[in-house]
Design an enzyme around this catalytic site. Structure first.
Site, short mmCIF file in Angstrom:
data_model
loop_
_atom_site.label_atom_id
_atom_site.label_comp_id
_atom_site.label_asym_id
_atom_site.label_seq_id
_atom_site.Cartn_x
_atom_site.Cartn_y
_atom_site.Cartn_z
CG ASP A 169 -1.98 -1.11 1.09
OD1 ASP A 169 -2.24 -1.55 -0.05
OD2 ASP A 169 -2.50 -1.56 2.12
CB CYS A 170 3.58 2.40 2.13
SG CYS A 170 4.23 0.81 2.66
CE1 TYR A 171 8.25 3.20 0.33
CE2 TYR A 171 8.12 1.25 1.72
CZ TYR A 171 8.53 2.56 1.52
OH TYR A 171 9.20 3.22 2.50
#
Ligand code: SF4
Ligand code: SF4
Lengths: 141, 406
Positions: free
Chosen positions: B139-141
């Site tokens: 989700d962050c990367y």
């Protein structure tokens, strides 16, 4: 009187012709074969030292070129890249003729072109890949 | 008069442009002429150098985040795999890594034309290096794939971190077998056709401070043509190795972990190497200044090739099978003369480490210090020495199913 090391390249159709015989018989040259090989494509390569009369030598070279042989002076074959050489000396025990040698006591490696017989052992023995060849030698390694 | 100088005293002289600096080669004659006490009075610093293949070398890179961001998982730099098991865009590229497409020793002996060491040389030369990477996406990367090119001056950090460099002495490799072998010590011809060594001998850093009295954590050094530091003792550090009465080890002993900013280093002193039949590696230039704090340190720095010995080891059997024993000791003076005698046989010698370049490093460092550009550092911690009890341990071979801790 001339003395010169040369490299001959034979296309497949001339490999079997008696070139050396002609050099001796027709041009009265002394021939000292240093290395001879034939690759899988049936092309030949011959490294030799020729000596004899200057004019006869020149005529012999012209005759060989006329026969479709590629002729090169030997010193053009192996190049020592001074800028890439680290002077480690790993090549000095691999080179069979001491063309690559240590100059003591400074431990600087030198290349004596005139002693090189183009055996090409140094090409892969040099970790820094400082030894190069001008000619595409893939099949003569 | 007894000499006792501090590093602060020496630095004051360096800053005033008055420091007296000799290389470890130059100082030999001075000590022979005047004796160690008088020489110590005169000399402030002795510089050392070595330029040899050092496999335990590599670089930490932070290549920055693309848009959108990626957590690098599998990464290749010019086809050479780098380790990405740390933070999202941090990598470690090791000197001996080779591309998966390299035939290695499947076409024996393999050529190993291009590996991690060559990527490091290309980076430090300012060349563009192809970066291909993939990830599983988070989700962050979110990004899952990237193909781009990086250059040293465009990335955030490039920190050379070499876990083991500057070996204090090393083996002399021979081959007692019947066929040519291809090793990290070079090509070894059968029947002891040649003997290869790899140390700068009298110029080598750890031969000039055999008991690690001055070189410690944080010592500022010449590394790869720029400035570096001693980061720790090196892996396989073995200060307990057998030594002569002067403290000089008779075989491989101490090692150093070194680090420094790759961005200020030079390709001339970080060279990618290809060892036929063994692999790729990096030739690293290292130079360490020895502060002459007293007469004792001066006398260590006066050590000569004649007095330094290395063990001759058979790389056809004894080394690969890890059998103990050697074929005798030879001095670096003999090794440098061009031949040694082993079991009554005269064997031509060659080196893998460059003495000429080691000397150039020692002279460069001398010049930096004389010009006031290079200030010495006080080590913040002594490295483990002969009294540490540290010895070299082999890997145990036990049945992993019968673990003792269960
Ligand atoms: S092995 Fe290569 S780098 Fe080393 S001295 Fe020979 S030519 Fe130079
Ligand atoms: S080609 Fe052969 S003879 Fe010539 S320098 Fe290299 S190893 Fe020596």
């Amino acid at each position: 009187m001339i003395r010169q090391k040369i490299v001959l390249r034979f296309p497949p159709h001339i490999v079997e012709q008696p070139t050396i015989y002609h050099l001796i018989k027709d041009f009265d040259l002394m021939v000292n074969i240093l290395r001879a090989d034939i690759n899988p494509k049936k092309e030949g390569r011959l490294i030799m030292e020729l000596s004899g009369d200057d004019t006869a030598y020149k005529q012999a070279i012209e005759w060989m070129k006329g026969q479709g042989l590629e002729v090169m002076n030997l010193e053009q074959q192996i190049i020592w890249r001074d800028d890439r050489c680290t002077h480690c000396g790993a090549c000095t025990v691999i080179c069979p003729t001491e063309a690559l040698y240590f100059e003591r006591p400074d431990m600087i490696v030198k290349f004596a072109e005139d002693k090189c017989i183009v055996c090409e052992l140094c090409l892969r023995a040099c970790p820094a890949r400082a030894m190069e060849t001008l000619v595409e030698n893939a099949n003569f390694g | 008069m007894k000499v006792s100088r501090s590093i602060a005293d020496i630095n004051a002289k360096i800053k005033a442009g008055k420091a007296v600096v000799f290389t470890a080669e130059e100082v030999i004659e001075l000590v022979a002429d005047k004796g160690a006490a008088a020489a110590a009075l005169e000399v402030d610093v002795v510089t050392t150098g070595t330029f040899g293949p050092m496999c335990s070398s590599g670089v930490f890179l932070n290549v920055g985040h693309p848009q959108p961001r990626i957590k690098l998982n599998e990464v290749y730099l010019n086809g050479v795999p780098a380790y990405a098991g740390i933070a999202a865009v941090d990598l470690y590229l090791g000197a001996t890594a080779i591309p998966e497409t390299d035939p290695a020793n499947r076409s024996y002996p393999g050529e190993f034309i291009y590996g991690g060491g060559h990527v490091i040389e290309d980076l430090v030369s300012g060349k563009e290096v192809r970066l291909e990477a993939s990830s599983y996406g988070t989700d962050c990367y979110p990004l899952k794939r990237i193909e781009t090119a990086i250059r040293l001056d465009e990335i955030n950090e490039a920190i050379l971190y070499n876990p083991r460099n500057a070996y204090q002495n090393y083996n002399v490799a021979v081959n007692r077998g019947e066929k040519t072998i291809y090793t990290y010590m070079g090509i070894l011809k059968p029947g002891m056709g040649n003997a290869n060594y790899s140390s700068a001998g009298q110029l080598s850093p750890l031969f000039n401070d055999p008991l690690l009295k001055t070189i410690g954590l944080g010592t500022r050094i010449f590394l790869g043509g720029g400035i570096g530091y001693v980061a720790w003792h090196g892996t396989q550090h073995n200060p307990s190795a057998e030594r002569d009465e002067r403290g000089m080890p008779k075989g491989p002993a101490g090692t150093l972990a070194l680090t420094g900013d790759l961005k200020q280093m030079k390709p001339e002193w970080l060279r990618g190497l290809s060892f036929l039949g063994y692999g790729a590696t990096l030739q690293v230039g290292v130079g360490i200044p020895i502060p002459i704090l007293n007469e004792e340190i001066m006398s260590y720095c006066a050590v000569r090739d004649e007095d330094l010995v290395a063990p001759v080891v058979d790389y056809s059997q004894a080394y690969p099978q890890r059998l103990s024993g050697n074929l005798g000791l030879v001095s670096y003076a003999e090794l440098k003369s061009g031949s040694i005698s082993v079991e009554g046989k005269k064997i031509p010698t060659a080196s893998l480490s460059s003495y000429a370049k080691a000397k150039e490093i020692a002279l460069t460092l001398k010049d930096w210090i004389e010009q006031g550009e290079f200030i010495l550092t006080e080590p913040s911690l002594q490295l483990p020495s002969v009294d540490s009890g540290i010895t070299l341990k082999p890997m145990p071979r036990k049945d992993p199913e019968e673990r003792e801790d269960r």
